[in-house]
Scaffold this motif. Sequence first.
Motif, PDB file in Angstrom:
ATOM      1  N   LYS A   1      -2.175  -1.203  -7.645  1.00  0.00           N
ATOM      2  CA  LYS A   1      -1.956   0.028  -8.414  1.00  0.00           C
ATOM      3  C   LYS A   1      -1.161   1.053  -7.599  1.00  0.00           C
ATOM      4  CE  LYS A   1      -6.077  -0.367 -11.329  1.00  0.00           C
ATOM      5  NZ  LYS A   1      -7.392   0.228 -11.676  1.00  0.00           N
ATOM      6  N   ILE A   2      -1.481   1.160  -6.318  1.00  0.00           N
ATOM      7  CA  ILE A   2      -0.765   2.103  -5.454  1.00  0.00           C
ATOM      8  C   ILE A   2       0.700   1.693  -5.328  1.00  0.00           C
ATOM      9  CG2 ILE A   2      -0.610   3.011  -3.103  1.00  0.00           C
ATOM     10  CD1 ILE A   2      -3.685   2.573  -2.945  1.00  0.00           C
ATOM     11  N   LEU A   3       0.944   0.393  -5.160  1.00  0.00           N
ATOM     12  CA  LEU A   3       2.321  -0.096  -5.086  1.00  0.00           C
ATOM     13  C   LEU A   3       3.079   0.195  -6.377  1.00  0.00           C
ATOM     14  CD1 LEU A   3       2.283  -3.587  -3.306  1.00  0.00           C
ATOM     15  CD2 LEU A   3       3.500  -1.530  -2.594  1.00  0.00           C
ATOM     16  N   THR A   4       2.401   0.036  -7.508  1.00  0.00           N
ATOM     17  CA  THR A   4       3.033   0.325  -8.797  1.00  0.00           C
ATOM     18  C   THR A   4       3.443   1.787  -8.875  1.00  0.00           C
ATOM     19  OG1 THR A   4       1.760  -1.420  -9.905  1.00  0.00           O
ATOM     20  CG2 THR A   4       2.707   0.295 -11.302  1.00  0.00           C
TER      21      THR A   4
ATOM     22  N   GLY B   1       7.253   3.186  -9.215  1.00  0.00           N
ATOM     23  CA  GLY B   1       7.618   4.125 -10.273  1.00  0.00           C
ATOM     24  C   GLY B   1       8.260   5.380  -9.711  1.00  0.00           C
ATOM     25  N   MET B   2       7.742   5.831  -8.587  1.00  0.00           N
ATOM     26  CA  MET B   2       8.288   7.001  -7.910  1.00  0.00           C
ATOM     27  C   MET B   2       9.736   6.768  -7.480  1.00  0.00           C
ATOM     28  SD  MET B   2       6.934   8.444  -4.287  1.00  0.00           S
ATOM     29  CE  MET B   2       5.246   8.168  -4.854  1.00  0.00           C
TER      30      MET B   2
ATOM     31  N   ASP C   1       0.365  -4.072   3.616  1.00  0.00           N
ATOM     32  CA  ASP C   1      -0.562  -4.771   4.515  1.00  0.00           C
ATOM     33  C   ASP C   1      -1.556  -3.805   5.150  1.00  0.00           C
ATOM     34  OD1 ASP C   1       0.868  -6.997   3.855  1.00  0.00           O
ATOM     35  OD2 ASP C   1       2.010  -7.073   5.728  1.00  0.00           O
ATOM     36  N   GLU C   2      -1.094  -2.602   5.482  1.00  0.00           N
ATOM     37  CA  GLU C   2      -1.981  -1.603   6.069  1.00  0.00           C
ATOM     38  C   GLU C   2      -3.052  -1.154   5.078  1.00  0.00           C
ATOM     39  OE1 GLU C   2      -2.178   0.165   9.381  1.00  0.00           O
ATOM     40  OE2 GLU C   2      -1.628  -1.943   9.480  1.00  0.00           O
ATOM     41  N   LEU C   3      -2.676  -1.014   3.820  1.00  0.00           N
ATOM     42  CA  LEU C   3      -3.654  -0.658   2.796  1.00  0.00           C
ATOM     43  C   LEU C   3      -4.765  -1.701   2.735  1.00  0.00           C
ATOM     44  CD1 LEU C   3      -1.378   0.544  -0.154  1.00  0.00           C
ATOM     45  CD2 LEU C   3      -2.765   1.968   1.349  1.00  0.00           C
ATOM     46  N   LEU C   4      -4.366  -2.964   2.744  1.00  0.00           N
ATOM     47  CA  LEU C   4      -5.348  -4.045   2.665  1.00  0.00           C
ATOM     48  C   LEU C   4      -6.205  -4.098   3.924  1.00  0.00           C
ATOM     49  CD1 LEU C   4      -3.069  -6.806   1.100  1.00  0.00           C
ATOM     50  CD2 LEU C   4      -4.930  -5.597  -0.049  1.00  0.00           C
ATOM     51  N   ARG C   5      -5.571  -3.878   5.085  1.00  0.00           N
ATOM     52  CA  ARG C   5      -6.316  -3.921   6.350  1.00  0.00           C
ATOM     53  C   ARG C   5      -7.305  -2.761   6.468  1.00  0.00           C
ATOM     54  NH1 ARG C   5      -1.574  -6.318   8.867  1.00  0.00           N
ATOM     55  NH2 ARG C   5      -0.593  -4.273   9.078  1.00  0.00           N
TER      56      ARG C   5
ATOM     57  N   GLU D   1      -4.412  13.840 -18.499  1.00  0.00           N
ATOM     58  CA  GLU D   1      -4.915  14.389 -17.246  1.00  0.00           C
ATOM     59  C   GLU D   1      -5.574  13.318 -16.382  1.00  0.00           C
ATOM     60  OE1 GLU D   1      -4.564  17.367 -15.824  1.00  0.00           O
ATOM     61  OE2 GLU D   1      -3.203  17.843 -17.476  1.00  0.00           O
ATOM     62  N   SER D   2      -6.278  12.377 -17.023  1.00  0.00           N
ATOM     63  CA  SER D   2      -6.942  11.319 -16.258  1.00  0.00           C
ATOM     64  C   SER D   2      -5.919  10.446 -15.540  1.00  0.00           C
ATOM     65  CB  SER D   2      -7.808  10.456 -17.176  1.00  0.00           C
ATOM     66  OG  SER D   2      -7.031   9.859 -18.205  1.00  0.00           O
ATOM     67  N   THR D   3      -4.808  10.159 -16.215  1.00  0.00           N
ATOM     68  CA  THR D   3      -3.732   9.356 -15.603  1.00  0.00           C
ATOM     69  C   THR D   3      -3.090  10.119 -14.456  1.00  0.00           C
ATOM     70  OG1 THR D   3      -3.280   8.268 -17.721  1.00  0.00           O
ATOM     71  CG2 THR D   3      -1.562   8.150 -16.039  1.00  0.00           C
ATOM     72  N   LEU D   4      -2.823  11.396 -14.677  1.00  0.00           N
ATOM     73  CA  LEU D   4      -2.234  12.226 -13.622  1.00  0.00           C
ATOM     74  C   LEU D   4      -3.167  12.307 -12.423  1.00  0.00           C
ATOM     75  CD1 LEU D   4      -0.762  15.123 -15.778  1.00  0.00           C
ATOM     76  CD2 LEU D   4       0.550  13.399 -14.533  1.00  0.00           C
ATOM     77  N   GLY D   5      -4.467  12.355 -12.695  1.00  0.00           N
ATOM     78  CA  GLY D   5      -5.444  12.398 -11.617  1.00  0.00           C
ATOM     79  C   GLY D   5      -5.416  11.144 -10.765  1.00  0.00           C
ATOM     80  N   GLN D   6      -5.260   9.991 -11.418  1.00  0.00           N
ATOM     81  CA  GLN D   6      -5.164   8.735 -10.686  1.00  0.00           C
ATOM     82  C   GLN D   6      -3.908   8.712  -9.824  1.00  0.00           C
ATOM     83  OE1 GLN D   6      -5.410   5.459 -13.434  1.00  0.00           O
ATOM     84  NE2 GLN D   6      -7.296   6.208 -14.359  1.00  0.00           N
ATOM     85  N   TYR D   7      -2.781   9.147 -10.399  1.00  0.00           N
ATOM     86  CA  TYR D   7      -1.523   9.161  -9.649  1.00  0.00           C
ATOM     87  C   TYR D   7      -1.604  10.136  -8.466  1.00  0.00           C
ATOM     88  CZ  TYR D   7       0.642   6.600 -13.546  1.00  0.00           C
ATOM     89  OH  TYR D   7       0.950   5.657 -14.493  1.00  0.00           O
ATOM     90  N   ARG D   8      -2.229  11.280  -8.703  1.00  0.00           N
ATOM     91  CA  ARG D   8      -2.376  12.252  -7.627  1.00  0.00           C
ATOM     92  C   ARG D   8      -3.208  11.668  -6.493  1.00  0.00           C
ATOM     93  NH1 ARG D   8       0.169  15.748  -5.153  1.00  0.00           N
ATOM     94  NH2 ARG D   8       0.708  16.868  -7.059  1.00  0.00           N
ATOM     95  N   SER D   9      -4.230  10.920  -6.834  1.00  0.00           N
ATOM     96  CA  SER D   9      -5.050  10.256  -5.821  1.00  0.00           C
ATOM     97  C   SER D   9      -4.229   9.238  -5.041  1.00  0.00           C
ATOM     98  CB  SER D   9      -6.253   9.577  -6.478  1.00  0.00           C
ATOM     99  OG  SER D   9      -7.000   8.851  -5.525  1.00  0.00           O
ATOM    100  N   HIS D  10      -3.394   8.459  -5.745  1.00  0.00           N
ATOM    101  CA  HIS D  10      -2.543   7.487  -5.060  1.00  0.00           C
ATOM    102  C   HIS D  10      -1.622   8.183  -4.056  1.00  0.00           C
ATOM    103  CE1 HIS D  10      -2.842   4.547  -8.722  1.00  0.00           C
ATOM    104  NE2 HIS D  10      -3.987   4.671  -8.067  1.00  0.00           N
ATOM    105  N   ILE D  11      -1.067   9.322  -4.477  1.00  0.00           N
ATOM    106  CA  ILE D  11      -0.126  10.046  -3.623  1.00  0.00           C
ATOM    107  C   ILE D  11      -0.832  10.656  -2.415  1.00  0.00           C
ATOM    108  CG2 ILE D  11       1.376  12.073  -3.516  1.00  0.00           C
ATOM    109  CD1 ILE D  11       2.036  11.506  -6.510  1.00  0.00           C
TER     110      ILE D  11
END
Length: 406
Positions: A140-143, A147-148, A126-130, A90-100
């Motif tokens: 992590k978000i790119l990963t 994966g998606m 670049d927008e994420l970093l900016r 669930e913790s992993t799914l929570g992280q992925y859900r946050s990324h999405i």
Amino acid sequence: MATVKKRTWTSATGTKGEGWQVRYTDQFGKDRSKSFDRKKEAEEFAATVTIQVKQGLHVPNSQSATVREAAEVWLEAVRNGRNGRPPAEESTLGQYRSHIDNHIVPFLGGVRLTQLTTPQVAYFRDELLRNGRSRVMTRKILTSLKGMLNEAMTRGMIGANTALPVKIINSGREDSKVVIPSKAEVRALVSVLARWATGDFPAARNKAGLNRHKWFDLFIRTTISTGCRSSEIRGLPWAAFDAASGTVEIVQRADEKGDIGTPKSKAGYRTLYLPSELVRDLKAWQMLCPPGKLGLVFPNASGRVESLANIVNRWWGPLQREAGVVEVDPATGKKTARYGGMHVLRHFRASILIEAGADIKEVQKAMGHSSAHVTLDVYGHLFEDDDAIRRRKAMAEAANRAVSGG
């Protein structure tokens, strides 16, 4: 085979225009076409679509899912256990859900998979970093995005993963190193634990009972001595403890919900040696340990899996404050625990192994990392020995002499 033809036209107002059209037959025998402003773009598409049709991977834009839709497909696959892996916690799914929800969908959610290009993904990075995301978080978000798209390829939703070429290169200047407690801090923590375990603890903590203080003393000492993840310690069964050989075998772990499952990876299965004093104290604790169906070494008072939040808030924080391992607010003088989670004790164990001369493979095995690459990513900077430092200094001096003529 796709063909490229030039098209010209005159609008109702008399304006002349031109473009390029690619005509092709897809893998199902349906005739299709797509128009482009430039010949180069049309030729590139023609080359790509020809290969995709031959491989049976072509998906027309009109039938393509969006990034938002693909994200849900991927998340469900991860929840069920993608590519033969165990179902995600669930913790992993929570992280992925946050990324999405917080990063991928706001930027790319409406884009169709077949129209998502590598330059778009690079701009997204670049927008994420900016917009304030750290390099670590952006990676992590790119990963997750990659994966998606891999899952979308597996399901025939797209022919290629356009995010693969987009990277964030590790930077020693910008990527922060892991935080590792000092030996003095760990000694201070262990000293307080020893007092608590013998009944010398603040009156405010008396209600917890002496046995619970012994429980926490052994919980932390076992974490320090093995470098195990908190989930592995919380899920450690007595059946995995061998007093005769002085070892514990990591065969399971407890997730944030308290569910028992397998280690994080195949490498998570490992046998670890314990100091003789800790073996002795664990044997004594076994007589006092609350019984339960799970047969855990460190259960809660009811014999079930102890809550990680409860350990951190009721025990780990107060331990640091009493040991003086704190940060002080200069404005108010308020003291707060220096380390939020107990993962720093895992880093401490790895640092001690490296200091003692353990090589990368030995540290990888002890930490239960899936690969030596993971170990190097996290602890590579700790493998800097005196000889390596001297060599770099000598090379710097040599370079300086070459420039200065000295």
